[in-house]
Design an enzyme around this catalytic site. Structure first.
Site, short mmCIF file in Angstrom:
data_model
loop_
_atom_site.label_atom_id
_atom_site.label_comp_id
_atom_site.label_asym_id
_atom_site.label_seq_id
_atom_site.Cartn_x
_atom_site.Cartn_y
_atom_site.Cartn_z
N ASP A 113 23.58 4.28 -60.93
CA ASP A 113 24.32 3.61 -59.94
C ASP A 113 23.45 2.23 -59.55
O ASP A 113 23.30 1.67 -60.85
CB ASP A 113 24.34 4.49 -58.82
CG ASP A 113 25.37 3.74 -57.73
OD1 ASP A 113 26.56 3.78 -57.88
OD2 ASP A 113 24.70 3.54 -56.43
N ASP A 249 34.09 9.50 -63.65
CA ASP A 249 33.55 8.64 -62.45
C ASP A 249 34.70 7.66 -62.13
O ASP A 249 35.09 7.15 -62.83
CB ASP A 249 32.25 7.79 -63.00
CG ASP A 249 31.60 6.98 -61.86
OD1 ASP A 249 32.34 6.34 -60.81
OD2 ASP A 249 30.49 6.95 -61.95
N HIS A 277 30.54 10.69 -61.09
CA HIS A 277 29.62 9.64 -61.02
C HIS A 277 28.19 10.32 -60.74
O HIS A 277 27.06 9.85 -61.30
CB HIS A 277 29.78 8.81 -59.68
CG HIS A 277 28.85 7.92 -59.39
ND1 HIS A 277 28.68 6.79 -60.14
CD2 HIS A 277 28.25 7.48 -58.53
CE1 HIS A 277 27.81 6.05 -59.65
NE2 HIS A 277 27.33 6.56 -58.64
#
Length: 298
Positions: A113, A249, A277
């Protein structure tokens, strides 16, 4: 949350160091003389997200280090007036943190991320200090022009609505537990641990700031950092790179993965069709083993 040791699945002793006038918390596991692995988390997670690697990699002869960004996890949580909460500052903080470790050999870098732009931007400027790289559901370049944001992220970026949803109600952290997994719901241990540091509005300042810092155009502060990073990705591609991607995701989807593969054409890529995710939560055993084997090759 007063201590990390109260959390199931996080039996680590946090260390603290001052970075830019604020205390940064980090976990440092394994033999201090072993080859180092640096784990850089995103939003709205913290070093808890990497607990499986923090437990497994020391047994494979690695020193594993996982900092919490300022405002996140067990680190200090300054107000917007006391800390800029920008990508450029995050990269500067990580640089200062790594410098303070006084490592004697290159690191294996693991990112997820927002940890991608932060960690890879550091790596691109310090190639001689990077051994190899593991990438999980992230972006290291400006979003493609035709790639919009999900409604939840769009709403979270609005000045008033975002303040209510993200900071006051904690809806972004809660929503990530649902939208971030390919399963119906993350297990209780994961839910409690991921939410623990963000238990009240003043502890969610950085969560909101990360959302607002997502660059959608050239005028956004994070945009030039990502442009520079994208230009340096061919240099990182010269290092061994392994990619793990949750294909469910809603933000970093197959289209973003295609861009990652374009920028890092020599990377070893693993797709997880049923993972979201939070790919390391959804595919823990496979990723832990593959990351360990990848690092063992060198």
């Amino acid at each position: 949350m007063s201590t990390a040791t109260a959390l199931a699945g996080y039996p680590f002793t946090p260390h603290r160091v001052e970075v830019g006038g604020h205390r940064m918390s980090y976990v440092d596991e394994g033999d201090p003389t072993a080859p180092p692995v640096l784990l850089v988390h995103g939003n709205p997670t913290w070093s808890f997200y990497y607990r499986s690697l923090l437990q497994a990699l020391p047994a494979r002869g690695r020193r594993v280090i996982a900092p919490d960004h300022i405002g996140m996890g067990l680190s200090d949580k300054p107000t917007p007036e006391d800390y800029p909460h920008t990508l450029a500052r995050r990269v500067a903080d990580l640089t200062a943190f790594v410098d303070g470790l006084e490592l004697t050999e290159p690191v294996s870098l693991v990112v997820h991320d927002w940890g991608g732009p932060i960690g890879l931007a550091w790596a691109a400027e310090h190639l001689d200090r990077v051994r190899d790289v593991v990438v999980m559901n992230t972006g290291a370049f400006p979003l493609p022009a035709d790639h919009g944001l999900p409604w939840m992220l769009q709403a979270a970026r609005l000045p008033v609505v975002g303040d209510v949803l993200v900071r006051r109600l904690g809806a972004f952290s809660l929503g990530a537990l649902v939208l971030g997994t390919g399963r119906a719901w993350l297990p209780p241990e994961a839910r409690r641990g991921l939410l623990a540091p963000y238990d009240r509005p003043e502890h969610r300042v950085a969560v909101q700031a990360f959302v607002r810092d997502i660059p959608l155009g050239p005028d956004d502060p994070a945009h030039p950092v990502l442009v520079r990073l994208a230009a340096r990705l061919p240099d990182l591609d010269a290092r061994p790179v392994q990619v793990h991607w949750g294909m469910k995701d809603p933000v970093f989807d197959a289209d973003i993965l295609a861009h990652v593969e374009h920028h890092l054409p020599h990377a070893e890529v693993h797709r997880y069709p049923d993972a979201g995710h939070y790919v390391l939560e959804d595919a823990t055993p496979a990723i832990v083993e593959r990351v360990g084997a990848f690092l063992d090759r060198r």
